[in-house]
Design a protein around this motif. Structure first.
Motif, PDB file in Angstrom:
ATOM      1  N   LEU A 693      39.406  41.975  46.707  1.00  0.00           N
ATOM      2  CA  LEU A 693      39.931  41.452  45.438  1.00  0.00           C
ATOM      3  C   LEU A 693      38.950  41.691  44.304  1.00  0.00           C
ATOM      4  CD1 LEU A 693      41.496  38.125  46.631  1.00  0.00           C
ATOM      5  CD2 LEU A 693      42.662  40.015  45.481  1.00  0.00           C
ATOM      6  N   LYS A 694      37.681  41.739  44.631  1.00  0.00           N
ATOM      7  CA  LYS A 694      36.671  42.111  43.636  1.00  0.00           C
ATOM      8  C   LYS A 694      35.417  42.550  44.355  1.00  0.00           C
ATOM      9  CE  LYS A 694      37.363  37.526  42.781  1.00  0.00           C
ATOM     10  NZ  LYS A 694      37.569  36.348  42.026  1.00  0.00           N
ATOM     11  N   GLN A 695      34.696  43.437  43.713  1.00  0.00           N
ATOM     12  CA  GLN A 695      33.402  43.895  44.240  1.00  0.00           C
ATOM     13  C   GLN A 695      32.428  44.019  43.088  1.00  0.00           C
ATOM     14  OE1 GLN A 695      34.963  47.520  46.290  1.00  0.00           O
ATOM     15  NE2 GLN A 695      33.651  46.819  47.953  1.00  0.00           N
ATOM     16  N   LEU A 696      31.255  43.470  43.281  1.00  0.00           N
ATOM     17  CA  LEU A 696      30.228  43.551  42.241  1.00  0.00           C
ATOM     18  C   LEU A 696      29.864  45.009  42.007  1.00  0.00           C
ATOM     19  CD1 LEU A 696      28.246  41.718  40.546  1.00  0.00           C
ATOM     20  CD2 LEU A 696      26.569  42.181  42.331  1.00  0.00           C
ATOM     21  N   ARG A 697      29.844  45.407  40.736  1.00  0.00           N
ATOM     22  CA  ARG A 697      29.443  46.780  40.430  1.00  0.00           C
ATOM     23  C   ARG A 697      28.438  46.854  39.285  1.00  0.00           C
ATOM     24  NH1 ARG A 697      30.311  47.652  44.687  1.00  0.00           N
ATOM     25  NH2 ARG A 697      31.782  49.068  45.675  1.00  0.00           N
ATOM     26  N   GLY A 698      27.983  45.704  38.815  1.00  0.00           N
ATOM     27  CA  GLY A 698      26.949  45.735  37.776  1.00  0.00           C
ATOM     28  C   GLY A 698      26.547  44.325  37.402  1.00  0.00           C
ATOM     29  N   PHE A 699      25.361  44.185  36.841  1.00  0.00           N
ATOM     30  CA  PHE A 699      24.944  42.899  36.283  1.00  0.00           C
ATOM     31  C   PHE A 699      23.833  43.150  35.274  1.00  0.00           C
ATOM     32  CE2 PHE A 699      20.978  42.605  38.667  1.00  0.00           C
ATOM     33  CZ  PHE A 699      21.238  43.351  39.816  1.00  0.00           C
ATOM     34  N   LYS A 700      23.724  42.212  34.341  1.00  0.00           N
ATOM     35  CA  LYS A 700      22.688  42.344  33.319  1.00  0.00           C
ATOM     36  C   LYS A 700      22.185  40.971  32.983  1.00  0.00           C
ATOM     37  CE  LYS A 700      22.674  46.329  30.499  1.00  0.00           C
ATOM     38  NZ  LYS A 700      23.308  47.135  29.492  1.00  0.00           N
ATOM     39  N   LYS A 701      20.887  40.831  32.835  1.00  0.00           N
ATOM     40  CA  LYS A 701      20.329  39.545  32.439  1.00  0.00           C
ATOM     41  C   LYS A 701      20.124  39.571  30.925  1.00  0.00           C
ATOM     42  CE  LYS A 701      17.675  37.259  35.274  1.00  0.00           C
ATOM     43  NZ  LYS A 701      18.496  36.435  36.179  1.00  0.00           N
ATOM     44  N   VAL A 702      20.679  38.564  30.263  1.00  0.00           N
ATOM     45  CA  VAL A 702      20.653  38.562  28.796  1.00  0.00           C
ATOM     46  C   VAL A 702      20.093  37.222  28.312  1.00  0.00           C
ATOM     47  CG1 VAL A 702      22.062  38.870  26.718  1.00  0.00           C
ATOM     48  CG2 VAL A 702      22.781  39.940  28.872  1.00  0.00           C
ATOM     49  N   TYR A 703      19.058  37.289  27.510  1.00  0.00           N
ATOM     50  CA  TYR A 703      18.437  36.065  26.992  1.00  0.00           C
ATOM     51  C   TYR A 703      18.960  35.805  25.581  1.00  0.00           C
ATOM     52  CZ  TYR A 703      14.844  32.613  26.026  1.00  0.00           C
ATOM     53  OH  TYR A 703      14.197  31.440  25.736  1.00  0.00           O
ATOM     54  N   LEU A 704      19.471  34.601  25.349  1.00  0.00           N
ATOM     55  CA  LEU A 704      20.051  34.293  24.033  1.00  0.00           C
ATOM     56  C   LEU A 704      19.571  32.939  23.516  1.00  0.00           C
ATOM     57  CD1 LEU A 704      23.793  35.284  24.706  1.00  0.00           C
ATOM     58  CD2 LEU A 704      22.149  36.571  23.330  1.00  0.00           C
ATOM     59  N   ASN A 705      19.298  32.894  22.228  1.00  0.00           N
ATOM     60  CA  ASN A 705      18.981  31.617  21.583  1.00  0.00           C
ATOM     61  C   ASN A 705      20.275  30.879  21.258  1.00  0.00           C
ATOM     62  OD1 ASN A 705      16.158  31.898  21.588  1.00  0.00           O
ATOM     63  ND2 ASN A 705      16.356  33.406  19.930  1.00  0.00           N
ATOM     64  N   PRO A 706      20.203  29.574  20.995  1.00  0.00           N
ATOM     65  CA  PRO A 706      21.437  28.842  20.681  1.00  0.00           C
ATOM     66  C   PRO A 706      22.177  29.506  19.516  1.00  0.00           C
ATOM     67  CG  PRO A 706      19.593  27.324  20.926  1.00  0.00           C
ATOM     68  CD  PRO A 706      19.024  28.700  20.994  1.00  0.00           C
ATOM     69  N   GLY A 707      23.463  29.670  19.660  1.00  0.00           N
ATOM     70  CA  GLY A 707      24.272  30.255  18.599  1.00  0.00           C
ATOM     71  C   GLY A 707      24.239  31.768  18.567  1.00  0.00           C
ATOM     72  N   GLU A 708      23.329  32.380  19.305  1.00  0.00           N
ATOM     73  CA  GLU A 708      23.192  33.841  19.249  1.00  0.00           C
ATOM     74  C   GLU A 708      24.269  34.539  20.088  1.00  0.00           C
ATOM     75  OE1 GLU A 708      19.276  35.113  20.472  1.00  0.00           O
ATOM     76  OE2 GLU A 708      19.789  37.230  20.228  1.00  0.00           O
ATOM     77  N   SER A 709      24.732  35.669  19.574  1.00  0.00           N
ATOM     78  CA  SER A 709      25.703  36.497  20.315  1.00  0.00           C
ATOM     79  C   SER A 709      25.118  37.879  20.550  1.00  0.00           C
ATOM     80  CB  SER A 709      26.965  36.723  19.480  1.00  0.00           C
ATOM     81  OG  SER A 709      27.762  35.607  19.476  1.00  0.00           O
ATOM     82  N   ARG A 710      25.492  38.496  21.643  1.00  0.00           N
ATOM     83  CA  ARG A 710      25.069  39.880  21.845  1.00  0.00           C
ATOM     84  C   ARG A 710      26.190  40.685  22.474  1.00  0.00           C
ATOM     85  NH1 ARG A 710      19.639  40.553  24.390  1.00  0.00           N
ATOM     86  NH2 ARG A 710      19.182  39.069  22.738  1.00  0.00           N
ATOM     87  N   GLU A 711      26.316  41.922  22.004  1.00  0.00           N
ATOM     88  CA  GLU A 711      27.280  42.810  22.644  1.00  0.00           C
ATOM     89  C   GLU A 711      26.621  43.388  23.895  1.00  0.00           C
ATOM     90  OE1 GLU A 711      29.034  46.622  20.840  1.00  0.00           O
ATOM     91  OE2 GLU A 711      30.370  44.954  20.323  1.00  0.00           O
ATOM     92  N   VAL A 712      27.277  43.223  25.032  1.00  0.00           N
ATOM     93  CA  VAL A 712      26.702  43.703  26.290  1.00  0.00           C
ATOM     94  C   VAL A 712      27.529  44.894  26.763  1.00  0.00           C
ATOM     95  CG1 VAL A 712      26.135  43.075  28.674  1.00  0.00           C
ATOM     96  CG2 VAL A 712      26.028  41.344  26.864  1.00  0.00           C
ATOM     97  N   GLU A 713      26.826  45.934  27.189  1.00  0.00           N
ATOM     98  CA  GLU A 713      27.551  47.115  27.660  1.00  0.00           C
ATOM     99  C   GLU A 713      27.131  47.430  29.083  1.00  0.00           C
ATOM    100  OE1 GLU A 713      27.269  50.500  25.054  1.00  0.00           O
ATOM    101  OE2 GLU A 713      27.977  51.856  26.639  1.00  0.00           O
ATOM    102  N   MET A 714      28.100  47.652  29.946  1.00  0.00           N
ATOM    103  CA  MET A 714      27.783  48.109  31.306  1.00  0.00           C
ATOM    104  C   MET A 714      28.668  49.301  31.617  1.00  0.00           C
ATOM    105  SD  MET A 714      27.152  44.772  33.626  1.00  0.00           S
ATOM    106  CE  MET A 714      27.348  43.186  32.839  1.00  0.00           C
ATOM    107  N   ARG A 715      28.150  50.173  32.468  1.00  0.00           N
ATOM    108  CA  ARG A 715      28.877  51.418  32.755  1.00  0.00           C
ATOM    109  C   ARG A 715      29.544  51.379  34.116  1.00  0.00           C
ATOM    110  NH1 ARG A 715      26.296  55.957  29.420  1.00  0.00           N
ATOM    111  NH2 ARG A 715      26.785  54.848  27.509  1.00  0.00           N
ATOM    112  N   ILE A 716      30.684  52.030  34.175  1.00  0.00           N
ATOM    113  CA  ILE A 716      31.319  52.249  35.481  1.00  0.00           C
ATOM    114  C   ILE A 716      31.352  53.745  35.734  1.00  0.00           C
ATOM    115  CG2 ILE A 716      33.515  52.119  36.717  1.00  0.00           C
ATOM    116  CD1 ILE A 716      33.950  49.460  35.488  1.00  0.00           C
ATOM    117  N   THR A 717      30.934  54.149  36.924  1.00  0.00           N
ATOM    118  CA  THR A 717      30.948  55.576  37.260  1.00  0.00           C
ATOM    119  C   THR A 717      31.963  55.801  38.384  1.00  0.00           C
ATOM    120  OG1 THR A 717      29.342  55.372  39.037  1.00  0.00           O
ATOM    121  CG2 THR A 717      28.457  55.702  36.821  1.00  0.00           C
ATOM    122  N   LEU A 718      32.245  57.056  38.624  1.00  0.00           N
ATOM    123  CA  LEU A 718      33.185  57.376  39.702  1.00  0.00           C
ATOM    124  C   LEU A 718      32.676  56.804  41.030  1.00  0.00           C
ATOM    125  CD1 LEU A 718      35.714  58.881  40.555  1.00  0.00           C
ATOM    126  CD2 LEU A 718      34.304  60.921  40.937  1.00  0.00           C
TER     127      LEU A 718
END
Ligand code: NOJ
Length: 758
Positions: A693-718
């Motif tokens: 039903l699902k398989q992990l294919r990526g992860f990223k650790k993202v540090y954010l201050n209160p109220g902060e937003s970040r665009e996160v990009e991860m890639r999928i390959t064949l």
């Protein structure tokens, strides 16, 4: 010419020279060796410093002088290893140095979190660093070779050795396996601070029937290839120099005599060039398995299957000479195995300096060095998982009066786990010490023991006979509870430290009941009645069944066995000096009857959630299907919000190198700065075989201050979309795929794309 280019050229010119020189050196040595000496190189004995199995061989010192031993394990300290090494390089005929192995599993003297705990950091850099420090300390202390990383995937927390692995998932497990190999070996094995790594236990040791250690494993080839083999392969690709066989059989063939596994797959398909060591007495155990009639046949079977060195049973040393004489084993095979072992010794630099620079003063400089302890504290806090935090009872108010209660509160021994190498538990920081250092002892930090870890005296004495150190308070349980309740009443909040003793998980520590021992639960129930908020701090080596425990507690912190700096790391989290960021790498069942349980299940033809009214679906009548805490779960003192994922394309072409980006916005919507581990899963919606039903294919650790937003990009390959089909070919099939992002394997936001033919 640029520096890089010239460095590359030098390497190109020097490498063949180095390997020619190595081949010449080993060839000439091989020519001088008798068959007995060759068999000796394939023989490993435990020294008497530690006991990790059923028997100790005491004649090994004389055998070293005769050239009948190639390796010793469980020996360390410069003084002791030097004494043994001298026997080999000064008194044996050919002066071939010994290679010293040791179970440096999660630290040598400075102990890091148990591997299952450390995996919960999802922090590959931290994991590599802890292996690096372990190698630095171990090598200075005379060790050349570690029996780690253990990369056995497991979905069964009854099996005690889940504590040594990285959990249930092959994708994450592979990344962690590679990181640990890098940390142990570095790119340069000859460097004095590198140690040779062993990927173990090959293979599928983590799937014994009933969760009982050493028991039968049987599974389909597709499952073996899809879910169990990838981490071994990843470690080998990273350059792991040795592989250890597993104690178990798979489908009727013990791993130690499995030619397909040790030769066809390992050498043929994966091109492994290092050497294979058996697990402890595993050759001899072929007789117990019932596939060899006697020791001699066991030696022949194991050796011809592809095991190069036998650990502890001495059977290669004892029987290979006769087997060669009667030609049931070829000289070619013997030379091949010896060459592999000698190559490892050569690569480690042992022929140049058999002591590899180990000395007392070097060891004193690095063992438990301040910088190592600091790293251990940081990695320990990254490994802690906040399972529950109702009404934000955590972080604690520093002005509050805190009752620290429980058999684990002042415990030191258990915190370094049961593979604690040269660790010294007396140097371990207990939870009580960590909290009082941060807050000052006295009026504000109260203490009561509250209960023993266990009341089962038979189990206690069994565990204590086998390296346990369970201390028993002889007072009646009711009396201890009464004292704890009285202490709790004088406080504003209870920090209750409960859990397992280290010997209740690890090797040969399978359990059928995964709740806390009843006497610890009695303490929890009594404290609940005081009405004080309860922060449950768990110390244990495996996923536990925590339904009652978490209902009765306001906050639950999973702290595993965190190592030397445990108490300070836990205090950092309790007091909010570190915002917890760990995420589970194994599902925590709601009930033992759900085991095996893992997030990447397939759907079945009659899928069910536990709640609907339909009876004829895949469900339990008396328990949910879902775990209590799923894979990837872990809270923070702040909250994170995920936007819907956006995909860079609607389609991905079936061509190697093609990628697709998954983009989403992650926002810290709470009041604390913190780090989130954003996870990416994929699902093949319809394929020629049923797919998870699902398989992990990526992860990223993202540090954010209160109220902060970040665009996160991860890639999928064949490659991320491929699977092993029934012919065991790894393929991707065109069609629709779902992509999911979120903070755990259960709460996810979805988008989809199509994989199309090129
Ligand atoms: C048996 C264990 O299964 C293995 O992991 C360990 O390396 C050896 N004993 C040596 O201690």
């Amino acid at each position: 010419m640029s520096f890089r280019l010239s460095a590359a050229l030098i390497l190109l010119v020097c490498l063949p020279a180095f390997s020619n020189e190595k081949a010449r050196f080993i060839d000439s040595l091989l020519r001088k060796m008798t068959v007995e000496e060759k068999a000796g190189q394939l023989t490993q004995y435990s020294a008497d410093m530690e006991k990790t199995g059923p028997q100790i061989y005491d004649g090994y010192e004389a055998e070293i002088v005769k050239g009948r031993v190639g390796s010793i394990f469980n020996a360390y300290t410069p003084e002791y290893t030097r004494r043994l090494q001298k026997l080999a390089v000064e008194r044996s005929r050919l002066k071939i140095p010994l290679i010293f192995g040791y179970d440096v599993i999660h630290g040598h003297r400075t102990i890091f979190p148990i591997p299952l705990g450390e995996s919960a950091s999802w922090d590959l850099h931290a994991i590599e660093q802890s292996a690096r420090i372990a190698a630095t300390e171990a090598s200075a202390d005379g060790v050349h070779w570690t029996f780690a990383p253990m990369v056995d995937i497991s979905r069964d927390p009854r099996w005690g050795r889940v504590s040594e692995g990285a959990g249930e998932d092959p994708y994450l497990g592979s990344k962690i396996a590679a990181a640990r190999v890098r940390g142990f070996q570095t790119k340069n094995l000859a460097s004095e601070s590198s140690v040779l790594a062993t990927v173990k236990h090959f293979a599928a040791y983590g799937a014994p029937e009933g969760g009982r250690d050493y028991n039968v494993v049987d599974m389909s080839d597709v499952r073996l290839f899809e879910d169990y083999l990838p981490p071994y392969e990843a470690a080998i690709r990273e350059g792991a120099g040795s592989v250890m066989t597993a104690f178990n059989e798979i489908a009727g063939v013990p791993s130690t005599s499995n030619r397909w596994l040790l030769t066809d797959l390992l050498r043929g398909l994966w091109k492994f060039a290092g050497f294979v060591v058996t697990d402890y007495t595993a050759v001899q155990e072929l007789v117990q398995h019932g596939v060899a009639a006697n020791d001699r046949e066991a030696a022949r079977l194991g050796f011809t299957a592809g095991a190069d060195m036998s650990m502890q049973d001495g059977l290669f040393g004892a029987h290979l000479p006769e087997l060669i004489k009667e030609r049931t084993v070829s000289m070619e095979r013997l030379d091949q195995a010896v060459r592999r072992v000698l190559e490892a010794k050569y690569d480690l630099g042992l022929f140049k300096d058999p002591y590899r620079g180990a000395s007392e003063s070097k060891a004193n400089g690095v063992l438990l060095a301040k910088a190592h302890r600091e790293k251990a504290r940081d990695i320990a806090r990254r490994s802690i998982v906040l399972l529950k935090n109702e009404k934000n009872v955590l972080p604690l108010d520093r002005r509050a009066t805190i009752a620290v209660i429980g058999p684990m509160a002042k415990n030191q021994r258990d915190l370094i786990g049961n593979w604690s190498a040269a660790g010294d538990y007396k140097k371990t920081v207990s939870l009580y010490q960590g909290l009082t250092e941060a807050l000052g002892s006295g009026e504000k930090v109260l203490y009561a023991r509250g209960s023993n870890i266990l009341e089962d005296r038979k189990l206690i004495s069994f565990l204590n006979e086998h390296l346990g150190a369970i201390e028993v308070d002889e007072r009646a349980p009711a009396e201890m509870i009464e004292e704890a309740v009285e202490v709790a009443r004088r406080s504003d909040v209870v920090v209750l430290a409960l859990g397992e003793s280290q010997g209740m998980s690890g090797e040969a520590a399978s359990r059928t009941r995964l709740r806390l021992p009843e006497n610890q639960l009695d303490l929890l129930r009594a404290l609940k009645k005081t009405g004080r908020p309860i922060v449950l701090v768990l110390m244990n080596g495996r996923p536990l069944v925590l339904e009652t425990e978490s209902l009765l507690s306001d906050a639950v912190l999973e702290t595993w066995f965190l190592g030397t700096e445990a108490g300070r790391a836990i205090a950092d989290v309790l007091l909010g000096d570190y915002n917890p960021s760990g995420k589970l790498t194994m599902s925590f069942p709601a009930h033992e009857g759900q085991i095996p349980i893992y997030y990447s299940m397939t759907k079945t033809g009659r899928p069910a959630t536990s709640t609907g009214s339909n009876k004829y679906v895949s469900r339990y009548l008396d328990a949910p299907n879902e775990p209590l805490y799923p894979f990837g779960w872990g809270l923070s003192y702040t909250s994170f919000e995920y936007s819907d994922p956006r995909l860079s394309e609607k389609t991905l072409r079936m061509r190697d190198g093609e990628t697709l980006s998954v983009i989403f916005t992650l926002t810290n919507t709470g009041r604390f700065s913190g780090e989130e581990t954003a996870q990416l899963y994929v699902r093949d919606v319809s394929a020629s075989m049923t797919r998870p039903l699902k398989q992990l294919r990526g992860f990223k650790k993202v540090y954010l201050n209160p109220g902060e937003s970040r665009e996160v990009e991860m890639r999928i390959t064949l490659d991320d979309l491929k699977f092993f089909n029934r012919e065991l070919k790894r393929i991707a099939e065109p069609g629709e795929f779902e992509v999911m992002v979120g903070g755990n394997s259960n709460d996810l936001k979805t988008a989809s794309f199509w994989l199309i033919k090129k």
